[in-house]
Scaffold this motif. Structure first.
Motif, mmCIF file in Angstrom:
data_model
loop_
_atom_site.group_PDB
_atom_site.id
_atom_site.type_symbol
_atom_site.label_atom_id
_atom_site.label_comp_id
_atom_site.label_asym_id
_atom_site.label_seq_id
_atom_site.Cartn_x
_atom_site.Cartn_y
_atom_site.Cartn_z
ATOM 1 N N SER A 88 -3.864 -26.052 -13.259
ATOM 2 C CA SER A 88 -2.999 -25.380 -14.260
ATOM 3 C C SER A 88 -1.758 -24.870 -13.478
ATOM 4 C CB SER A 88 -3.557 -24.445 -15.284
ATOM 5 O OG SER A 88 -4.134 -23.454 -14.362
ATOM 6 N N PRO A 89 -0.714 -24.670 -14.160
ATOM 7 C CA PRO A 89 0.481 -23.955 -13.591
ATOM 8 C C PRO A 89 -0.118 -22.458 -13.720
ATOM 9 C CG PRO A 89 1.078 -25.138 -15.662
ATOM 10 C CD PRO A 89 -0.361 -25.252 -15.578
ATOM 11 N N ILE A 90 0.536 -21.963 -12.493
ATOM 12 C CA ILE A 90 0.517 -20.462 -12.226
ATOM 13 C C ILE A 90 1.113 -19.601 -13.235
ATOM 14 C CG2 ILE A 90 0.367 -18.427 -10.555
ATOM 15 C CD1 ILE A 90 -0.119 -20.610 -8.329
ATOM 16 N N GLU A 91 0.473 -18.772 -13.715
ATOM 17 C CA GLU A 91 1.332 -17.607 -14.479
ATOM 18 C C GLU A 91 2.396 -17.000 -14.076
ATOM 19 O OE1 GLU A 91 0.275 -13.948 -17.609
ATOM 20 O OE2 GLU A 91 -1.239 -14.892 -16.392
ATOM 21 N N ASN A 92 3.584 -17.129 -14.406
ATOM 22 C CA ASN A 92 4.825 -16.344 -13.854
ATOM 23 C C ASN A 92 5.420 -16.941 -13.043
ATOM 24 O OD1 ASN A 92 4.626 -14.160 -16.189
ATOM 25 N ND2 ASN A 92 3.253 -13.036 -14.400
ATOM 26 N N SER A 93 5.131 -18.522 -12.615
ATOM 27 C CA SER A 93 5.702 -19.345 -11.635
ATOM 28 C C SER A 93 5.893 -20.543 -12.043
ATOM 29 C CB SER A 93 4.712 -19.342 -10.346
ATOM 30 O OG SER A 93 5.467 -20.064 -9.639
ATOM 31 N N SER A 94 7.209 -20.931 -12.017
ATOM 32 C CA SER A 94 7.626 -22.153 -12.762
ATOM 33 C C SER A 94 7.549 -23.525 -11.714
ATOM 34 C CB SER A 94 9.118 -22.050 -12.967
ATOM 35 O OG SER A 94 9.923 -22.082 -11.894
ATOM 36 N N ASP A 95 6.938 -23.347 -10.534
ATOM 37 C CA ASP A 95 6.940 -24.360 -9.736
ATOM 38 C C ASP A 95 5.564 -24.327 -8.850
ATOM 39 O OD1 ASP A 95 7.443 -22.094 -8.218
ATOM 40 O OD2 ASP A 95 8.435 -23.127 -6.660
ATOM 41 N N SER A 96 4.552 -23.559 -9.207
ATOM 42 C CA SER A 96 3.393 -23.656 -8.346
ATOM 43 C C SER A 96 1.974 -23.797 -9.531
ATOM 44 C CB SER A 96 3.133 -22.357 -7.580
ATOM 45 O OG SER A 96 4.217 -22.199 -6.766
ATOM 46 N N PHE A 97 1.243 -24.244 -8.902
ATOM 47 C CA PHE A 97 0.003 -24.456 -9.457
ATOM 48 C C PHE A 97 -1.363 -24.038 -8.842
ATOM 49 C CE2 PHE A 97 2.896 -27.999 -10.317
ATOM 50 C CZ PHE A 97 2.629 -28.158 -11.350
ATOM 51 N N ARG A 98 -2.362 -23.997 -9.704
ATOM 52 C CA ARG A 98 -3.470 -23.466 -9.200
ATOM 53 C C ARG A 98 -4.592 -24.447 -9.482
ATOM 54 N NH1 ARG A 98 -4.112 -19.438 -12.187
ATOM 55 N NH2 ARG A 98 -3.948 -17.617 -10.924
ATOM 56 N N PHE A 99 -5.306 -24.723 -8.207
ATOM 57 C CA PHE A 99 -6.397 -25.884 -8.318
ATOM 58 C C PHE A 99 -7.631 -25.290 -8.100
ATOM 59 C CE2 PHE A 99 -2.806 -28.592 -7.633
ATOM 60 C CZ PHE A 99 -3.064 -29.818 -7.779
ATOM 61 N N THR A 100 -8.657 -25.566 -8.891
ATOM 62 C CA THR A 100 -10.178 -24.992 -8.909
ATOM 63 C C THR A 100 -10.885 -26.181 -8.637
ATOM 64 O OG1 THR A 100 -10.267 -24.991 -11.166
ATOM 65 C CG2 THR A 100 -9.850 -22.889 -9.903
ATOM 66 N N ALA A 101 -11.933 -26.350 -7.670
ATOM 67 C CA ALA A 101 -12.782 -27.446 -7.366
ATOM 68 C C ALA A 101 -14.147 -27.106 -7.262
ATOM 69 C CB ALA A 101 -11.825 -28.339 -5.960
ATOM 70 N N VAL A 102 -14.864 -27.923 -7.471
ATOM 71 C CA VAL A 102 -16.351 -27.854 -7.136
ATOM 72 C C VAL A 102 -16.747 -29.026 -6.304
ATOM 73 C CG1 VAL A 102 -18.792 -27.797 -8.110
ATOM 74 C CG2 VAL A 102 -16.909 -26.722 -9.461
ATOM 75 N N SER A 103 -17.350 -28.566 -5.133
ATOM 76 C CA SER A 103 -17.493 -29.554 -3.934
ATOM 77 C C SER A 103 -18.966 -29.126 -3.480
ATOM 78 C CB SER A 103 -16.496 -29.476 -2.972
ATOM 79 O OG SER A 103 -17.061 -30.240 -1.767
ATOM 80 N N GLY A 104 -19.705 -30.161 -3.043
ATOM 81 C CA GLY A 104 -21.043 -29.952 -2.296
ATOM 82 C C GLY A 104 -20.621 -29.393 -1.212
ATOM 83 N N ALA A 105 -21.466 -28.550 -0.693
ATOM 84 C CA ALA A 105 -21.288 -27.895 0.749
ATOM 85 C C ALA A 105 -20.898 -28.709 1.949
ATOM 86 C CB ALA A 105 -22.764 -27.187 0.917
ATOM 87 N N ALA A 106 -21.740 -30.042 1.984
ATOM 88 C CA ALA A 106 -21.273 -30.804 3.201
ATOM 89 C C ALA A 106 -19.909 -31.178 3.247
ATOM 90 C CB ALA A 106 -21.962 -31.880 3.074
ATOM 91 N N LYS A 107 -19.109 -31.084 1.964
ATOM 92 C CA LYS A 107 -17.937 -31.368 2.068
ATOM 93 C C LYS A 107 -16.961 -30.531 2.460
ATOM 94 C CE LYS A 107 -18.161 -35.540 -1.007
ATOM 95 N NZ LYS A 107 -17.576 -36.015 -2.467
ATOM 96 N N VAL A 108 -17.249 -28.992 2.170
ATOM 97 C CA VAL A 108 -16.190 -28.010 2.364
ATOM 98 C C VAL A 108 -15.597 -27.899 3.799
ATOM 99 C CG1 VAL A 108 -16.007 -25.596 2.294
ATOM 100 C CG2 VAL A 108 -17.533 -26.883 0.597
ATOM 101 N N PRO A 109 -16.312 -28.117 5.029
ATOM 102 C CA PRO A 109 -15.629 -28.038 6.145
ATOM 103 C C PRO A 109 -14.600 -28.972 6.370
ATOM 104 C CG PRO A 109 -17.989 -28.143 6.446
ATOM 105 C CD PRO A 109 -17.795 -28.430 5.048
ATOM 106 N N GLY A 110 -14.752 -30.283 5.690
ATOM 107 C CA GLY A 110 -13.519 -31.440 5.769
ATOM 108 C C GLY A 110 -12.429 -30.842 5.011
ATOM 109 N N VAL A 111 -12.608 -30.447 3.717
ATOM 110 C CA VAL A 111 -11.717 -30.017 2.924
ATOM 111 C C VAL A 111 -10.870 -28.763 3.507
ATOM 112 C CG1 VAL A 111 -11.003 -28.750 0.607
ATOM 113 C CG2 VAL A 111 -12.912 -30.816 0.730
ATOM 114 N N PHE A 112 -11.495 -27.907 4.153
ATOM 115 C CA PHE A 112 -10.979 -26.768 4.879
ATOM 116 C C PHE A 112 -9.980 -27.036 5.985
ATOM 117 C CE2 PHE A 112 -11.105 -22.818 7.739
ATOM 118 C CZ PHE A 112 -10.618 -22.202 7.065
ATOM 119 N N ARG A 113 -10.395 -28.007 6.816
ATOM 120 C CA ARG A 113 -9.682 -28.618 7.814
ATOM 121 C C ARG A 113 -8.529 -29.291 7.403
ATOM 122 N NH1 ARG A 113 -15.301 -29.501 9.794
ATOM 123 N NH2 ARG A 113 -15.577 -27.852 11.363
ATOM 124 N N SER A 114 -8.596 -30.183 6.399
ATOM 125 C CA SER A 114 -7.642 -31.124 5.826
ATOM 126 C C SER A 114 -6.508 -30.254 5.037
ATOM 127 C CB SER A 114 -8.260 -31.882 4.738
ATOM 128 O OG SER A 114 -8.829 -32.943 5.210
#
Length: 361
Positions: free
Chosen positions: A32-58
């Motif tokens: 969703s868009p970030i409140e008080n910001s016209s050009d930025s977004f907040r993503f919230t993601a649910v991931s299994g623990a095994a995928k988190v290191p790869g997401v972090f490095r990417s």
């Protein structure tokens, strides 16, 4: 169709009644868009623990050459009242080469991911990008480039879900790695000692290795790249301030808050050091006077608590530390009216020499 079991981190344990319910946690993200910001977004993601290191490095690959680490953990046992929620300590590292941060974190990453009392992240405020993996084991991204983040998440098998459930939607307990009976932990944890599994210990090691410093949780904020560009353009207008234009403006706001906190206890520097602290607020005010009203209001809201704390600490407010200078509203700048109560020996010495304690005329 049978749903595959969710890959829970070891630090989260569902309540028995939740295990019997039909609803299950599934991987994915929403944004969703970030409140008080016209050009930025907040993503919230649910991931299994095994995928988190790869997401972090990417995500780290998307950052500029330098970034800073965020670390959140509970430092000691806290006897909380029934209506009181204990708060974790928050630490930031200085800006460092991103690869250096990743190399330092490598042996700690599994423990940071799986312990139920630890959150961590990576950010570059000047680029307007941040990732945080909370103690609730939810990935949160702040970005001005939502297409880059959606593409990155898709490469890790995380896709948009409008019906996304979060761990907080299910009854659960948080567990430290030490809560698991000895001999039941999988690799790489089974090879570690109790001390190495203690999050207070290993988080303390990370803060020392990366020279991290505590930050007040109330001062958490996000400035988009577009907002940082507007601030940079304003600073470039002043030859005396142009050298600060390309730096992270968020660091300046944190420096002002640190100065205010130091004055609240006992300012140990001399008068020259004190004036340097006031110049931080001068620079912030210069920016506020030359940026769009919406952004100015946002920054004023960020520093409101620091400003209020500083004003409450001032005495002898009928006197000015320095005579008013040229420029609009120079005489109304509260930080030059009065002096902080808790003066260290060097500051008090210089104030006596300057004649500060003479009666106001």
């Amino acid at each position: 169709m049978q749903v595959e079991p969710f890959d829970w981190p070891l630090g989260i344990r569902l309540w028995p009644n939740e295990r019997r319910r039909v609803r299950r946690l599934r991987e994915g993200y929403d944004y969703s868009p970030i409140e008080n910001s016209s050009d930025s977004f907040r993503f919230t993601a649910v991931s299994g623990a095994a995928k988190v290191p790869g997401v972090f490095r990417s995500f780290a690959d998307c950052l500029p050459e330098e970034s800073f680490l965020i670390l959140e953990f509970y430092q000691e046992e806290h006897e909380a009242a029934p209506d009181e929620q204990p708060l974790p300590a928050v630490y930031y590292s200085p800006y460092l080469p991103t690869n250096e941060i990743l190399e330092t974190l490598e042996p700690y990453l599994p423990r940071l991911i799986h312990d139920g009392f630890v959150g961590f992240g990576l950010a570059n405020n000047r680029a307007g990008m941040e990732l945080f993996y909370s103690e609730e084991k939810v990935l949160t991204f702040f970005t001005g480039n939502h297409l880059r983040v959606t593409d990155m998440l898709a490469r890790h098998g995380l896709h948009h879900r409008s019906d996304l459930l979060y761990p907080t939607d299910l009854g659960h307990d948080h567990l430290s790695l030490l809560c698991h009976p000895q001999g039941t932990l999988p690799q790489p944890f089974s090879a570690l000692s109790e001390t190495e599994l203690d999050y207070v210990h290993f988080c303390g090691e990370v803060t020392q290795l990366l020279d991290m410093y505590p930050v007040e949780e109330s001062l958490s904020f996000f400035l988009s790249k577009k907002e940082q560009d507007l601030i940079e353009a304003r600073l470039q207008e002043n030859p005396d301030l142009a050298e600060f234009a390309e730096e992270d403006f968020g660091t300046l706001l944190l420096d002002w808050d640190d100065f205010v906190s130091e004055c609240s206890t006992a300012f140990e520097g001399d008068l020259w050091d004190y004036r340097q602290g006031l110049k931080l607020r001068d620079m912030i005010e210069y920016v506020l006077e030359g940026i769009p009203a919406t952004l100015s209001g946002k920054v004023r809201e960020i520093i409101a608590s620091s400003d209020e704390k500083f004003q409450q600490n001032l005495t002898d407010r009928r006197k000015r530390l320095d005579p008013p200078g040229p420029g609009p509203a120079q005489d109304d700048r509260f930080w030059y009216r009065g002096m902080v109560r808790n003066q260290g020996a060097y500051l008090r010495r210089d104030l006596i020499r300057q004649g500060w304690f003479k009666p106001a005329t």
